[in-house]
Design an enzyme around this catalytic site. Structure first.
Site, short mmCIF file in Angstrom:
data_model
loop_
_atom_site.label_atom_id
_atom_site.label_comp_id
_atom_site.label_asym_id
_atom_site.label_seq_id
_atom_site.Cartn_x
_atom_site.Cartn_y
_atom_site.Cartn_z
N LEU A 158 3.69 -6.06 -5.61
CA LEU A 158 2.58 -6.60 -6.39
C LEU A 158 1.32 -6.70 -5.56
O LEU A 158 1.36 -7.00 -4.36
CB LEU A 158 2.94 -8.00 -6.91
CG LEU A 158 4.27 -8.16 -7.64
CD1 LEU A 158 4.44 -9.60 -8.09
CD2 LEU A 158 4.33 -7.21 -8.82
N ARG A 159 0.19 -6.51 -6.21
CA ARG A 159 -1.11 -6.78 -5.60
C ARG A 159 -1.69 -8.02 -6.27
O ARG A 159 -1.79 -8.06 -7.50
CB ARG A 159 -2.06 -5.60 -5.79
CG ARG A 159 -1.60 -4.30 -5.14
CD ARG A 159 -2.40 -3.13 -5.67
NE ARG A 159 -2.17 -2.94 -7.12
CZ ARG A 159 -2.89 -2.13 -7.87
NH1 ARG A 159 -3.90 -1.46 -7.36
NH2 ARG A 159 -2.61 -2.01 -9.17
N PHE A 271 -6.90 3.07 -0.89
CA PHE A 271 -6.76 2.43 0.41
C PHE A 271 -7.50 3.17 1.52
O PHE A 271 -7.14 3.07 2.69
CB PHE A 271 -5.28 2.23 0.78
CG PHE A 271 -4.60 1.22 -0.09
CD1 PHE A 271 -4.59 -0.11 0.25
CD2 PHE A 271 -4.01 1.60 -1.29
CE1 PHE A 271 -3.98 -1.06 -0.57
CE2 PHE A 271 -3.41 0.67 -2.11
CZ PHE A 271 -3.40 -0.67 -1.76
N LEU A 272 -8.55 3.89 1.15
CA LEU A 272 -9.43 4.51 2.15
C LEU A 272 -10.80 3.83 2.17
O LEU A 272 -11.77 4.41 2.64
CB LEU A 272 -9.60 6.01 1.85
CG LEU A 272 -8.43 6.91 2.22
CD1 LEU A 272 -8.74 8.36 1.84
CD2 LEU A 272 -8.09 6.82 3.70
N CYS A 282 0.63 -10.02 3.31
CA CYS A 282 1.57 -8.90 3.39
C CYS A 282 1.30 -7.92 4.53
O CYS A 282 2.16 -7.72 5.39
CB CYS A 282 1.58 -8.14 2.06
SG CYS A 282 2.23 -9.11 0.69
N ARG A 349 -4.79 -16.70 2.75
CA ARG A 349 -3.98 -16.34 3.91
C ARG A 349 -4.56 -15.14 4.65
O ARG A 349 -4.81 -14.10 4.07
CB ARG A 349 -2.54 -16.07 3.48
CG ARG A 349 -1.78 -17.33 3.07
CD ARG A 349 -0.41 -17.02 2.53
NE ARG A 349 -0.46 -16.40 1.20
CZ ARG A 349 0.60 -16.09 0.49
NH1 ARG A 349 1.81 -16.33 0.96
NH2 ARG A 349 0.47 -15.54 -0.71
#
Length: 459
Positions: A158-159, A271-272, A282, A349
């Site tokens: 999960l995101r 994710f770039l 995570c 976090r």
């Protein structure tokens, strides 16, 4: 096809536990959520959700008739499947701390009974934890039977901010364990696998989505899949940031470079994004978890070690950009836009903003910070930091010497940046998330991009 509802217990009511409970109740199962914190349980019983996740409140409310909340572990006795969804925070050496997993396993074990029950590790745990939990059940369950009480690894992907869609329409479902236990989990997830459930209004089914892949494997491989997936995503982000640093020096634009390489289907665009680096619970923990596993087996992992170093270096890069502009920070007012580690969550976090505030204060700056959602949580969890809360976003800019964009909230993208920068002394803006696309009469620095004062930036 008709699916038989099961009875499910979910231990832990954090991001993973609440998302798991909501998902399983929505696809037709009867779920009891267990947590040792009586305040959290009391809040959930009264309909209050203790975390911010878009759409979760509405989904939980819609399935309230299939959900109960308790602090009592004896609810485990009636369950067909028991999910362990507790935290695994990093210990002093960076390796995952399994005390909460061990406590959950030891506390649920006495309530296992004579029918087949599957115990599911949903928490992100080191390789070998499934065997460890199995042994704890054997030691603490009076009526333990290896054939009836089996452990499965079912990692979540999960995101935060998009957890509902990620739960309901996953790329894959990973199930690791003995054949009978995996078969029971396949039956539990059948409405999800076959996509026979009605999509909730808060998370409509994406166009073109069909069904998730199901990966059936061993406990150890399932545990490794979770760690390896997060470590690879962390590596992509760090790679983008490392290339961004070189782009600044040679006159290239990281966004154009990322577009160019992302069009290669072997690489992909996701994710770039260069910027301030990753945060949250995570990526850093799981990447360090793999490094720690390698150390246990005398197997160095230099690529992952470099990914972590590049990520935390990026926070220093942003401070260095500010120092180049202001020369000194003593007595300067510096604003921080965004405190949560990413948009659409209040999770703090390992948030980059924490380290920025801490370092800015050490250098003598007076810090004012704003976040659309996370400020109340920061008041509790960041009491050790020195900063002033901004009641409204304008307070961040008023008479500020510099402003840093630390979280890419949509509200910040939509700001009237010309008007906001006009409220500053001599405007210096460090856009650590590359969200500004309007011409500004200000000193603007982004990551991996050259900016020219007063000109429109290419999108």
């Amino acid at each position: 096809m008709t699916h038989q509802p099961m009875r499910v217990a979910v231990i832990g009511t954090g991001y993973v536990g609440l998302g798991t409970a909501a998902l399983l109740a929505h696809i037709g199962h009867d779920v009891v959520g267990i947590d040792i914190d009586p305040d959290k349980i009391a809040a959930l019983q009264s309909g209050q959700v203790p975390i911010h996740e878009p759409g979760l409140d509405d989904l939980l409310a819609s399935v309230a008739h299939r959900l109960t909340w308790t602090t009592a572990y004896d609810a485990v006795s009636a369950a067909d499947v028991v999910f362990i969804c507790v935290g695994t925070p990093p210990g002093p050496d960076g390796s995952p701390d399994l005390q909460y997993v061990a406590s959950a396993a030891a506390n649920l074990a006495p309530h296992l009974n004579g029918h087949m029950q599957v115990i599911v590790n949903k928490s992100t745990v080191p390789i070998g934890t499934g065997d460890y939990v199995q042994r704890l059940l054997e030691e603490h369950a009076p009526g333990y039977d290896h054939g009836r009480h089996q452990v499965v690894s079912n990692p979540e992907f999960l995101r935060e901010g998009t957890a509902l869609a990620d739960s309901l329409y996953p790329d894959r479902i990973v199930l690791g364990g003995a054949e009978g236990a995996v078969a029971k989990m396949t039956a539990l997830y059948a409405p999800l696998i076959e996509q026979t459930f009605t999509a909730p209004a808060t998370a409509p089914r994406p166009d073109g989505y069909t069904r998730p892949a199901v990966v059936r494997t061993t406990l150890q491989s399932a545990e490794m899949i979770k760690y390896a997936a997060n470590a690879f995503l962390a590596l992509k982000i760090s790679f983008a940031n490392e290339i961004a640093g070189l782009c600044e020096r040679v006159g290239a634009d990281i966004e154009e470079v990322a577009t160019g390489i992302g069009l290669d289907q072997r690489i992909g665009h996701r994710f770039l994004q260069a910027g301030l680096g990753w945060g949250g619970s995570c990526f850093g923990k799981d990447t360090q978890g793999l490094i720690s596993a390698g150390q246990e087996h005398n197997y160095p992992m230099p690529i992952l070690e470099a990914a972590i170093e590049v990520n935390y270096r990026q926070r220093r890069v942003i401070i260095d950009k500010l120092l180049r502009q202001l020369k000194t920070l003593k007595g300067k007012k510096v604003g921080i836009l965004g405190m949560a580690f990413k948009p659409d969550t209040d999770d703090l976090r390992d948030a980059p903003a924490h380290d920025l505030i801490q370092r800015l204060t050490q250098l003598g700056a007076r810090v004012t910070a704003h976040d659309p959602i996370a400020m109340p949580r920061a008041a509790r969890e960041w009491a050790h930091l020195t900063y002033q809360e901004a009641a409204q976003v304008e307070d961040v800019f008023d008479r500020a010497d510099a402003v840093i964009v630390a979280t890419e909230w949509t509200a910040y993208r939509l700001l009237d940046w010309t008007a906001m920068s006009g409220r500053m002394r001599a405007p210096v803006i460090i856009d650590a998330r590359n969200i500004i696309r309007t011409p500004l009469d200000a000193e603007l620095e982004q990551v991996g991009r050259s900016t020219v004062k007063g000109q429109v930036l290419p999108s």
